[in-house]
Design a protein around this motif. Structure first.
Motif, PDB file in Angstrom:
ATOM      1  N   THR A 163       0.832  -1.252  -0.169  1.00 25.90           N
ATOM      2  CA  THR A 163      -0.011  -0.018  -0.029  1.00 25.90           C
ATOM      3  C   THR A 163       0.912   1.116  -0.134  1.00 25.90           C
ATOM      4  O   THR A 163       2.117   1.271  -0.179  1.00 25.90           O
ATOM      5  CB  THR A 163      -1.078   0.085   1.283  1.00 25.90           C
ATOM      6  OG1 THR A 163      -1.811   0.980   1.157  1.00 25.90           O
ATOM      7  CG2 THR A 163       0.045   0.090   2.445  1.00 25.90           C
ATOM      8  N   TYR A 164       0.040   2.429   0.139  1.00 24.65           N
ATOM      9  CA  TYR A 164       0.982   3.712   0.317  1.00 24.65           C
ATOM     10  C   TYR A 164      -0.048   4.716   0.597  1.00 24.65           C
ATOM     11  O   TYR A 164      -1.178   4.757   0.092  1.00 24.65           O
ATOM     12  CB  TYR A 164       1.474   4.167  -1.012  1.00 24.65           C
ATOM     13  CG  TYR A 164       2.388   5.491  -0.994  1.00 24.65           C
ATOM     14  CD1 TYR A 164       3.524   5.419  -0.429  1.00 24.65           C
ATOM     15  CD2 TYR A 164       1.899   6.618  -1.414  1.00 24.65           C
ATOM     16  CE1 TYR A 164       4.209   6.666   0.001  1.00 24.65           C
ATOM     17  CE2 TYR A 164       2.739   7.677  -1.209  1.00 24.65           C
ATOM     18  CZ  TYR A 164       3.838   7.787  -0.573  1.00 24.65           C
ATOM     19  OH  TYR A 164       4.452   8.991  -0.305  1.00 24.65           O
ATOM     20  N   GLN A 212      -4.700   1.352  -2.680  1.00 19.31           N
ATOM     21  CA  GLN A 212      -4.250   2.457  -2.628  1.00 19.31           C
ATOM     22  C   GLN A 212      -5.494   3.578  -2.822  1.00 19.31           C
ATOM     23  O   GLN A 212      -6.213   3.081  -3.884  1.00 19.31           O
ATOM     24  CB  GLN A 212      -2.984   2.784  -3.442  1.00 19.31           C
ATOM     25  CG  GLN A 212      -2.335   4.235  -3.199  1.00 19.31           C
ATOM     26  CD  GLN A 212      -1.068   4.055  -3.983  1.00 19.31           C
ATOM     27  OE1 GLN A 212      -0.174   3.173  -3.969  1.00 19.31           O
ATOM     28  NE2 GLN A 212      -0.812   5.293  -4.764  1.00 19.31           N
TER      29      GLN A 212
END
Length: 263
Positions: A163-164, A212
């Motif tokens: 993820t980010y 994301q």
């Protein structure tokens, strides 16, 4: 830049073309970095662009204008051509520019082909490890020419989630709450900093699921095509007015989406 792709024949098929263009774009960027580059900020200190981004996009754009003149083009760095065929190529010349500029391995060149708004082909080349990925609606996912094993279905609790979320967005409850709800249910979490590299890793089974928010088409479409071509799911959902993109093993995707919505 067309001189760098002049040897690609006019009758080349879409799969070979996508593989060649991502590989050549990434290798051009690698050469330019070795000669010395500086980054310029776009929206933040971590959102940067270099001359290699522009040169790699120009390489892909010039080849497509010659070889697919009826197709449309959309590029992260501004390449644009109207589609007269119903098909459009989406270019991410250097995905993970911060990593690229810092000398990290997790960056790539990526390309997707859409037809009437549906992604039908994706290609990714990660030059630091010499890995070329391709897959699409009518093509099972392949890595360096070898077919990938179809993804086995696993729950979120048994897989890694990539993820980010940019640190500046952490105070936003409408983002942080759903994000924490999803990542807290995963076996482990990683942030690599390149959507297309992440999604290629998902297609290969190295990462179980990816999630994301606010993902641009060039960051989403190439890898989403790979994940679907490997037997996974890739979908986009709206949660608290924010668009989230989720891809990976089917049950894990369902559980991430449920967690996002329940937060």
């Amino acid at each position: 830049m067309d001189t760098l792709t002049a040897d690609i024949p006019a009758d080349v098929d879409d799969v070979t073309l996508a593989l060649e263009l991502t590989r050549r774009a990434a290798r051009l960027a690698t050469r330019m970095r070795a000669e010395g580059l500086e980054g310029a900020r776009k929206t933040s200190i971590t959102d940067v662009v270099t001359a290699a981004d522009h040169a790699a996009e120009e390489l892909v754009e010039s080849a497509l204008l010659r070889l697919r003149p009826q197709d449309g083009i959309v590029g992260e760095e501004g390449a644009e051509a109207e589609s007269r065929s119903g098909r459009t190529w989406v270019i991410d010349p250097v995905d993970g520019t911060y990593n690229f500029l810092a000398g990290l391995a997790t960056w790539c060149s990526a390309l997707a082909l859409t037809q009437e708004g549906e992604v039908v082909l994706g290609a990714v080349h990660q030059d630091a490890v010499d890995e070329s990925w391709v897959g699409g609606r009518d093509l099972p996912a392949r890595l360096n020419g070898t077919g990938l094993v179809p993804l086995a279905d696993l729950p979120l609790a048994e897989v890694c989630l990539a993820t980010y979320l940019h640190p500046t967005l952490l105070p936003d409850d409408d983002l942080r709450g759903p994000w924490l709800a999803a990542v807290s249910q995963a076996a482990t979490v990683r942030m690599f900093g390149s959507a297309s590299c992440d999604l290629a890793a998902v297609a290969a089974g190295r990462v179980g699921v990816w999630a994301q928010q606010a993902v641009a088409d060039w960051d989403w479409l190439p890898g989403a095509a790979l994940v679907r071509a490997a037997g996974g799911h890739a979908e986009q959902v709206e949660v608290r007015g924010r668009a989230w993109s989720v891809a990976g093993r089917p049950t894990a995707v369902d559980e991430v989406v449920a967690a996002l919505r329940s937060a």
